[in-house]
Design an enzyme around this catalytic site. Structure first.
Site, PDB file in Angstrom:
ATOM      1  N   GLU A 171       0.852  -1.192   0.000  1.00  0.00           N
ATOM      2  CA  GLU A 171       0.000   0.000   0.000  1.00  0.00           C
ATOM      3  C   GLU A 171       0.886   1.239   0.000  1.00  0.00           C
ATOM      4  OE1 GLU A 171      -2.965   2.144   3.292  1.00  0.00           O
ATOM      5  OE2 GLU A 171      -2.484   0.014   3.468  1.00  0.00           O
TER       6      GLU A 171
ATOM      7  N   GLU B  16      -3.359  10.960   3.073  1.00  0.00           N
ATOM      8  CA  GLU B  16      -4.313  10.741   4.156  1.00  0.00           C
ATOM      9  C   GLU B  16      -4.375  12.066   4.884  1.00  0.00           C
ATOM     10  OE1 GLU B  16      -5.094   6.747   5.838  1.00  0.00           O
ATOM     11  OE2 GLU B  16      -2.897   6.666   5.812  1.00  0.00           O
TER      12      GLU B  16
END
Length: 407
Positions: A216, A221
Site C-alpha cells: 500500500e 491521508e
C-alpha cells in the site's frame, strides 16, 4: 455520462458453478483522468470508478435473502466458497449518489453522511479506479513517474480522513470461476493493515475469516488540519490471504510516515497556512529511482504542492531510505526497494472518506501528529457538528516527472 455494464458485457467470463451476476446493471460513474508525457502533454482517459463489493447487494439466487448477516456470511447459504458461489447473486449499483459518491467530469466528491428516510446515515464510501474498459482496474506503474491530483479538503474536520492511496490489487479483482464479477463489481481489495475485509476476499466467500494483505502506498491521508503520506511494504506480491499471527508480520501496517506537523512544521499545513486548506490544493508525488529509469530501484519519494500558481516545496527533507531508517519494521520488510517493486508491477488508485470510531484519528491529527483536540475526532461529535463533511478529488493525472503540473 456513466458507464453501464450489464451481465451481457461479461459473456467471456466463465459462469459455470460460479457466483452469478444479477439482473441489475452496474452503473459506474465516469471519472476522467489524464496520462501525461514530457513531450505529448496530458491526454484524457475515459476511466470510471466502482464501489467496493461490500456496498453491493449479494443475495440468494431466486430470492431476496441476503447472503450475509450482521455477523458475516449466512452459513446456510455459504458453508464453503464453492457452495456460496452457486447460491449467491451480486447486483449492480445504479445510483452511486445514494452511497455518497458524486461525479462531474474529472472530479469526484465523496460524502461521509447523507439524510435517508429522515435519519443521518454514515456512508464511508470507498471506490477504485477502473480502466477504460470498465471491466478491470487501472493499474499504474509509477517508478520514475509522478502522480498528481487536486483536492479540496476544506470540509474535512478533525477526526476525518479523505484518502487517496494505491493498493496492489489484482487488475481483474480476482476474477475467476468462483468470482465472475471481478473488478466490475469492486472485488479484490487489500491493504497493508491485513484487515479482515468481511464476508468476501478476492471476490470469494471468506469462510476462514482471512485478512487481505498487499502493499500500500498512501499518497494522501488528510483532513483540513493535518496530512501524511506513507509507503507500506509487504513480503508478498499482490493479494495474500493471511490467518492468525502472520497477519501482523507480512506487511508494515504503520509504514514510514511523513507528517510535516510531527516533524516540527506546525504552521505549514492548515487553514490560512503555507499550504492553505481553505483553498483547493494540487498535490504532486514523485517516485524517483536511483538511475532515473522506470526499472531502477526506488530511492526517494518527493512531495510538493501547487497553489495559486506557486510551487510549495515539502516542509522538510524528502523521504529516503535514511529518513525511514528509524522504522525497523519498514526496513526489515524491504523498505523503499520493496515498495518500488510494487510500484513497478502496478498499483490501483483508491479513493475514500472515513472516520475512526476506535482511535478517533489521533494518529493523523492529534497527540503530537496534529493540532486537533483529544475529543474532536469523536464520530458522534463530527456527525453533530459537521454533517456536510466531504472531500473532492479532481484532475487526477500521472506520467513523466514534471509533466503533470505547471505554474
Amino acid at each position: 455520462m456513466a458507464q453501464t455494464l450489464a451481465a451481457a458485457s461479461l459473456v467471456l467470463v466463465p459462469l459455470v458453478t460460479a457466483q452469478q451476476i444479477g439482473s441489475i446493471a452496474e452503473n459506474h460513474p465516469e471519472l476522467k483522468t489524464y496520462r501525461c508525457g514530457s513531450q505529448a502533454g496530458c491526454v484524457a482517459q475515459s476511466t470510471s470508478v466502482v464501489l467496493d463489493i461490500n456496498a453491493h447487494w449479494i443475495h440468494q439466487m431466486g430470492a431476496q435473502t441476503s447472503c450475509t448477516t450482521s455477523s458475516g456470511l449466512d452459513p446456510s447459504l455459504c458453508p464453503d466458497k464453492v457452495t456460496c458461489s452457486q447460491n449467491c447473486v451480486v447486483e449492480g449499483i445504479t445510483d452511486y449518489s445514494s452511497f455518497g459518491v458524486q461525479n462531474s467530469g474529472d472530479a469526484i466528491t465523496l460524502r461521509q453522511y447523507q439524510v435517508q428516510n429522515g435519519q443521518i446515515k454514515t456512508l464511508r464510501p470507498r471506490v477504485y479506479l477502473l480502466a477504460e474498459d470498465g471491466i478491470n482496474y487501472s493499474k499504474l506503474q509509477l517508478l520514475n513517474q509522478e502522480f498528481t491530483f487536486d483536492v479540496d479538503a476544506s470540509k474535512l474536520p478533525c477526526g476525518m480522513n479523505g484518502a487517496l492511496y494505491l493498493s496492489e490489487m489484482d487488475a481483474s479483482g480476482g476474477r475467476s470461476a468462483l468470482n465472475p464479477a471481478g473488478a466490475t463489481y469492486g472485488t479484490g481489495y487489500c491493504d497493508a493493515q491485513c484487515f479482515n475485509p468481511g464476508p468476501w476476499i478476492n471476490g470469494e466467500a471468506n469462510t476462514l475469516g482471512a485478512g487481505a494483505c498487499c502493499q500500500e502506498m498512501d499518497l494522501w491521508e488528510a483532513n483540513s488540519r493535518s496530512t501524511i503520506f506513507s509507503p507500506h511494504p509487504c513480503t508478498t506480491a499482490g493479494l495474500y490471504a493471511c490467518t492468525g499471527a502472520e497477519c501482523y508480520s507480512i506487511c508494515d501496517g504503520y509504514g514510514c510516515t511523513y507528517n510535516p506537523y510531527e516533524l516540527g512544521a506546525k504552521d505549514y499545513y492548515g487553514y490560512g497556512l503555507t499550504v492553505d486548506t481553505a483553498k483547493p490544493i494540487t498535490v504532486v508525488m514523485q517516485f524517483v529511482t536511483a538511475d532515473n529509469t522506470a526499472t531502477g530501484t526506488l530511492a526517494e519519494i518527493r512531495r510538493l504542492y501547487v497553489q495559486e500558481g506557486m510551487v510549495i516545496g515539502n516542509s522538510a527533507v524528502a523521504m529516503t531510505e535514511a529518513f525511514c531508517s528509524s522504522s525497523r519494521t519498514f526496513e526489515a520488510l524491504g523498505g523503499l526497494q520493496r515498495m518500488g517493486e510494487a510500484l513497478g508491477r502496478g498499483m490501483v488508485p483508491v479513493f475514500s472518506i472515513w472516520d475512526d470510531p476506535s482511535l478517533w484519528m489521533h494518529w493523523l491529527d492529534s497527540d503530537g501528529a496534529g493540532p486537533c483536540g483529544s475529543t474532536e475526532g469523536d464520530p458522534a461529535f463530527i456527525q453533530a457538528n459537521y454533517p456536510n463533511t466531504a472531500v473532492t478529488f479532481s484532475k487526477v493525472r500521472w506520467g513523466d516527472i514534471d509533466s503533470t503540473y505547471s505554474v
